[in-house]
Write a protein that holds these residues in place. Sequence first.
Motif, short mmCIF file in Angstrom:
data_model
loop_
_atom_site.label_atom_id
_atom_site.label_comp_id
_atom_site.label_asym_id
_atom_site.label_seq_id
_atom_site.Cartn_x
_atom_site.Cartn_y
_atom_site.Cartn_z
N GLU A 173 0.84 -1.20 0.00
CA GLU A 173 0.00 0.00 0.00
C GLU A 173 0.87 1.25 0.00
OE1 GLU A 173 -2.88 0.04 3.14
OE2 GLU A 173 -3.97 -1.67 2.30
N TYR A 179 -3.78 -0.35 -2.84
CA TYR A 179 -4.29 0.90 -2.28
C TYR A 179 -3.26 2.01 -2.38
CZ TYR A 179 -5.86 4.37 1.08
OH TYR A 179 -6.23 5.54 1.67
N MET A 180 -3.74 3.18 -2.76
CA MET A 180 -2.87 4.34 -2.77
C MET A 180 -3.72 5.53 -2.35
SD MET A 180 -0.43 5.71 -5.78
CE MET A 180 -1.45 6.76 -6.72
N ASP A 181 -3.18 6.44 -1.54
CA ASP A 181 -3.95 7.63 -1.22
C ASP A 181 -3.27 8.86 -1.81
OD1 ASP A 181 -1.86 8.31 0.41
OD2 ASP A 181 -2.94 8.07 2.29
N SER A 182 -3.74 10.05 -1.45
CA SER A 182 -3.25 11.25 -2.12
C SER A 182 -1.77 11.52 -1.85
CB SER A 182 -4.09 12.46 -1.73
OG SER A 182 -4.16 12.58 -0.34
N THR A 183 -1.23 11.03 -0.73
CA THR A 183 0.20 11.24 -0.51
C THR A 183 1.02 10.48 -1.57
OG1 THR A 183 0.19 9.48 1.14
CG2 THR A 183 0.11 11.71 1.96
N LEU A 185 0.01 10.04 -4.70
CA LEU A 185 -0.03 10.91 -5.89
C LEU A 185 1.03 11.99 -5.77
CD1 LEU A 185 -3.89 11.41 -6.35
CD2 LEU A 185 -2.37 9.97 -7.71
N ARG A 201 -8.76 0.80 -9.17
CA ARG A 201 -8.95 1.79 -8.13
C ARG A 201 -7.85 2.86 -8.13
NH1 ARG A 201 -12.56 1.53 -3.89
NH2 ARG A 201 -12.29 3.44 -2.73
N ILE A 206 -3.76 17.62 0.12
CA ILE A 206 -3.08 16.35 0.31
C ILE A 206 -2.58 16.28 1.74
CG2 ILE A 206 -0.96 17.38 -0.55
CD1 ILE A 206 -0.01 14.77 -1.42
N GLY A 207 -2.75 15.09 2.33
CA GLY A 207 -2.30 14.91 3.69
C GLY A 207 -3.30 15.41 4.70
N GLY A 222 5.08 18.10 -4.94
CA GLY A 222 4.48 16.92 -4.34
C GLY A 222 3.29 17.24 -3.47
N PHE A 275 -0.34 19.17 -3.20
CA PHE A 275 -1.34 19.73 -4.09
C PHE A 275 -2.70 19.83 -3.41
CE2 PHE A 275 -1.45 15.16 -4.94
CZ PHE A 275 -2.81 14.90 -4.81
N ASP A 298 -12.94 13.40 -0.46
CA ASP A 298 -12.73 11.96 -0.51
C ASP A 298 -12.74 11.31 0.88
OD1 ASP A 298 -10.30 12.65 0.46
OD2 ASP A 298 -9.14 11.91 -1.22
N GLU A 308 -13.74 7.63 0.91
CA GLU A 308 -12.63 6.76 1.33
C GLU A 308 -12.91 6.07 2.64
OE1 GLU A 308 -8.62 7.04 0.53
OE2 GLU A 308 -9.56 6.59 -1.37
N ARG A 359 -13.76 3.33 5.17
CA ARG A 359 -13.59 1.89 5.07
C ARG A 359 -14.49 1.23 6.10
NH1 ARG A 359 -7.41 -0.08 3.91
NH2 ARG A 359 -6.57 1.93 3.38
N PHE A 375 -13.45 -0.88 1.30
CA PHE A 375 -13.88 0.47 0.93
C PHE A 375 -15.36 0.49 0.60
CE2 PHE A 375 -9.39 0.89 0.01
CZ PHE A 375 -9.16 2.11 0.61
#
Lengths: 110, 336
Positions: free
Chosen positions: A21, A54-58, A60, A85, B157-158, B202, B204, B275, B279, B281, B286
């Motif tokens: 992930e 799974y990947m989240d915005s970090t 990206l 996904r 992000i984050g 990195g 955004f 999201d 997102e 879970r 999900f």
Amino acid sequence: MNLDINVTENSEKYLVHLSGEIDAYTSQKLKDTLLPLTKKKGYTLVVDLEQVNYMDSTGLGVFISVLKATKEAESSMTLINLKERVRKLFKITGLDQIININLDERGVND
Amino acid sequence: METIKLDLKHYKELLKSYIETQDEKSLYGAEQISKSFIKNNILPEEIVNLHIQSIIELYPDLNKEIRHAMNFLLETMISYGLAHQEYQTLREKQLELKSEISIAANMQETLLATTIPNVEDLDIGVISVPAHQMNGDYHHLVKSNDGLIGIAVADVIGKGIPAALCMSMIKYSMESFPDQSMKPKAILESLNRVVERNVEAGMFITMFYALYNPTDSKLQYASAGHEPGFYYYAEQDTYNEIDAKGLVLGVSPDTNYNQYELQLHQGDMVILLTDGVTECRNNGKFIEREEVIEVIKKYAHLPAQETVNQVYKHFERLQNFQLKDDFTLIILRKNV
């Protein structure tokens, strides 16, 4: 969940296999591994995401940083074998317009 | 000092009783006494010292080898004492930090606060809940002098403090635009340049910006890579994804954004989210976007604010009341 990173080098090409992930906990490790691989002019960095569920915005964020680094060094980056996904994330964020994403390439046998 | 002296007497008695009987009761007493030591910040070497004194008083003929051994133990405890004191200091510092962060979170709340404008034909519901103390989601509603309603939803992000700082920048940039009835496309293009110049590579932000005109019930909108919202078309009783493409803010300085338009009719709804909603879970799995629509449907008969509150409660329950990500949901419903 962890992220395993496996790098192989083959004629001006780095092939990076990821498995696990990509999130806030693993993305720093990914960034630290990928950034140095962008430094050689003319090299292509191929990142295989087949085993990434799974990947989240970090995540990206990491690929944006790497993309910017390849532009500076005149190398390039291609992402291959994205799970639905993960691919959707690149699509929603519009990043599929600026990042090379190759859906058909089977990285290992190339 | 008085209580510690008392403890010395007490300790000696407990020790004596244990040595003679090895009963549970004196062991329980030892447990109680050690709790009171911790409460009063008694260091380990002081406890060993207390032990030595007690044992000498109880057995004055104690052989000298044992005495030396006990003193040796006393010496080895000193570093533990120092570590304990350090732990205390860290605990105090942590409390201090916690209260500083909570002050910052309060400031952020005030700073980023937005009031829901009063629009005759629109019922507006808004909820935004941070996963941690500070919110990385942002929403903003504004009524311009000529009666247009601007609606922004953004996600950085984050999470946590860096995200929150970034959002303050967005808020200030938006407030500095001279004209509050600026087109969504123009807003995103200006913000993109600000973000690109001011954040590290990195980082955004995704944003959906809409402008509603009450005189012709048209909603113009543009998206910078933001999680697509939904449009409820009352006449057909259907929910559709709001289609809008565009690159996230902060990546490429001269990005152009497409602008789209929707005609709202009576009973129609526009649903905007971040999201953190999609997102969620449930037991590691999900939830799908269709499930989000199902939940909204269930509460859609309520006033907009009540709808968003109930939807939030649903997902909060689903995640055992521990949000993984900041959660923002906005519903606009056309009444007339």
